[in-house]
Design an enzyme around this catalytic site. Structure first.
Site, PDB file in Angstrom:
ATOM      1  CE  LYS A   1      -9.453  -2.449   2.884  1.00 54.51           C
ATOM      2  NZ  LYS A   1      -8.200  -2.285   2.259  1.00 54.51           N
TER       3      LYS A   1
ATOM      4  NE  ARG B   1       1.830 -10.813   2.291  1.00 50.72           N
ATOM      5  CZ  ARG B   1       1.630  -9.503   2.425  1.00 50.72           C
ATOM      6  NH1 ARG B   1       1.681  -8.949   3.623  1.00 50.72           N
ATOM      7  NH2 ARG B   1       1.372  -8.755   1.382  1.00 50.72           N
TER       8      ARG B   1
ATOM      9  CD  GLU C   1      -5.450   2.659  -1.854  1.00 52.58           C
ATOM     10  OE1 GLU C   1      -5.308   3.876  -1.664  1.00 52.58           O
ATOM     11  OE2 GLU C   1      -6.046   2.198  -2.850  1.00 52.58           O
ATOM     12  CG  PHE C   2     -11.155   0.825  -1.175  1.00 53.22           C
ATOM     13  CD1 PHE C   2     -11.878   0.030  -0.293  1.00 53.22           C
ATOM     14  CD2 PHE C   2     -11.188   2.201  -1.002  1.00 53.22           C
ATOM     15  CE1 PHE C   2     -12.633   0.592   0.725  1.00 53.22           C
ATOM     16  CE2 PHE C   2     -11.948   2.780   0.017  1.00 53.22           C
ATOM     17  CZ  PHE C   2     -12.674   1.972   0.882  1.00 53.22           C
ATOM     18  CG  LEU C   3      -3.820  -0.665  -3.344  1.00 52.97           C
ATOM     19  CD1 LEU C   3      -3.111  -1.999  -3.271  1.00 52.97           C
ATOM     20  CD2 LEU C   3      -2.822   0.452  -3.588  1.00 52.97           C
TER      21      LEU C   3
ATOM     22  CB  VAL D   1      -0.970  -0.013   1.212  1.00 52.91           C
ATOM     23  CG1 VAL D   1      -1.662   1.333   1.368  1.00 52.91           C
ATOM     24  CG2 VAL D   1      -2.005  -1.118   1.036  1.00 52.91           C
TER      25      VAL D   1
ATOM     26  CB  CYS E   1      -6.736  -8.047   2.097  1.00 53.47           C
ATOM     27  SG  CYS E   1      -5.400  -6.875   1.871  1.00 53.47           S
TER      28      CYS E   1
ATOM     29  CE  LYS F   1       9.645  -3.253   2.138  1.00 49.57           C
ATOM     30  NZ  LYS F   1       8.462  -3.216   2.990  1.00 49.57           N
TER      31      LYS F   1
END
Ligand code: UDX
Length: 433
Positions: free
Chosen positions: A204, A327, A151-153, A11, A260, A35
């Site tokens: 969400k 995952r 966030e909905f991606l 995200v 998710c 990272k």
């Protein structure tokens, strides 16, 4: 606008990059130095179609920067987005310790008015806790507003989803941050829904749980199709043409997975329980999802009779197409369950083999999908990668000791597979399915 994103996971990194893409000046913060080093060197910590080019483009244009310092991030921008993980705990509730830590770090660096925006998926009422925490740990008396902006991606389609959202949800406790939030999102030309913070947080969890429910619904219908001789794809097409229902998320499968849906469903059930409501409907959604995997394993074992010592080829390890994410992947769960039965596995995934190696051992990883079937007793499709539709079926049939194909994603046409000489078992398509 100057924007800071804390957390460079799926995200956070997509959000930061897509903000930069429309002209905002963005700095992404992550506490993991490896990272940040990788990103600064032009590497990518995740596979997401189109993201690497976009990161490179915006870094080169000077609109996208990376740092390990939250302090620097807080100082540089007026709007700070929190996009850190909110992992599940064993009882299904959400571990909010990263959110709490980041809230404290932001508080201790704040010297002027900031808008602190939560993008991570969090239980309703988290915004109140974030505000309380910031008040408590703020050294100076500084004004701030907390905003919920879920966030909905989707993974695998993240850039497209972010650039063309169906809607942007902005939950606020006062009018003060509303205009700035609208300015952030104006370039995306999407409807902006302004609500209170609790409603935004609920949207969400309610949306993701509803989508999971939709999948479990069609999976339950697929069972009826198998019992009655109907075809679930035809049922889904007929249902989906009703605009009130819609065709999306009506693909019967061996169950939903990923980082998710399973997590958000458990969290929503737990949140409801804590608020004094037993969300039995969602418990049933979980149950149907688990049963769908059981039924698929049973289908394989009944067809193969004795599983111990059989060799199966598995196509797909990612939890869905277009991602390297394994995952909570139904494909991995399927492999592990077959291994428990003594099955020997040859596996392939177009993108997820590296990540799978950490969780799936004692299997043969095959780099060419057309070689997976070699010497196997049957082939199994576990992920809906579109490239599997291009599988050389003639070669697969010859390579298998018996031409048996189990399709957990309904990628092929039943009649054509039978014509090709396969014993073809899929989901919810006729009594023999
Ligand atoms: C989901 C939501 O779609 C997204 O809005 C939210 O921000 C994060 O969670 P994601 O987990 O990336 O996104 O994947 P998604 O495409 O929704 O698929 C979830 C799972 O459902 C996958 O395992 C997929 O294979 C499965 N699925 C999806 C089905 O089994 N049938 C379908 O019809 C659709």
């Amino acid at each position: 606008m100057k924007l800071t994103i804390i957390g460079t996971g799926y995200v956070g990194l997509v959000t930061g990059t897509c903000f930069a893409e429309v002209g905002h000046q963005v700095i992404c913060v992550d506490k993991d130095p490896e990272k940040i080093k990788l990103l600064l060197e032009g590497g990518m910590p995740i596979y997401e179609p189109g993201l690497d080019e976009l990161v490179r483009k915006n870094v080169n244009a000077g609109r996208l920067q990376f740092t390990t310092s939250t302090g620097e991030g807080v100082e540089r921008s007026d709007i700070i987005f929190i996009a850190v993980p909110t992992p599940p705990q064993p009882d299904g509730s959400v571990d909010l310790s990263f959110i709490e830590t980041v809230s404290r770090e932001i508080a201790s660096s704040m010297t002027a008015y900031k808008i602190i925006v939560d993008k991570s998926t969090v239980p309703v009422k988290t915004g109140e806790k974030v505000a309380e925490t910031i008040n408590r740990y703020c050294k100076a008396k500084v004004d701030f507003d907390v905003v919920s902006n879920p966030e909905f991606l989707r993974e695998g389609f993240a850039v497209g989803d972010f650039m063309k959202p169906d809607r942007v949800v902005v939950g606020v406790a006062s009018q003060r941050p509303v205009q700035a939030m609208k300015d952030v999102y104006t370039p995306y030309n999407a409807p902006i829904v302004v609500t209170d913070i609790n409603s935004a947080e609920l949207i969400k969890h309610a949306a993701n749980s509803f989508l999971a429910l939709k999948i479990s619904y069609i999976n339950a219908v697929s069972v009826l199709c198998e019992l009655s001789g109907a075809n679930v794809q035809e049922v889904a097409a007929g249902m989906g043409m009703d605009t009130r229902i819609g065709r999306q998320f009506l693909d019967a499968s061996l169950g939903f997975g990923g980082s998710c849906f399973p997590k958000d469903l458990s969290a929503f059930i737990k949140i409801s329980e804590q608020l004094g409501y037993e969300f039995g409907l969602l418990k049933e959604v979980q149950k149907i999802n688990a049963t769908q995997m059981d039924r698929f394993v049973k289908k394989i074992s009944e067809t193969m009779w004795v599983l111990k010592g059989k060799k199966l080829g598995i196509l797909g390890l990612a939890f869905k197409q277009n991602t390297d994410d394994v995952r909570m992947s139904p494909a991995i769960e399927l492999c592990q369950r077959l291994q428990q039965e003594g099955v020997i596995l040859r596996v392939h995934d177009p993108r997820a083999m590296d990540k799978a190696k950490a969780v799936l051992t004692d299997v043969t990883y095959v780099s060419d999908m057309n070689e997976v079937a070699e010497g196997c007793d049957a082939l199994v499709i576990a992920t809906e990668w579109p490239e599997f539709k291009q599988l050389d079926l003639e070669r697969a049939r010859k390579n298998l000791t018996h031409p048996i194909l189990f399709d957990g994603r309904n990628l092929f046409n039943v009649d054509e597979m039978e014509k090709l000489g396969f014993l073809y078992k899929s989901i919810g398509r006729g009594q023999g399915a």
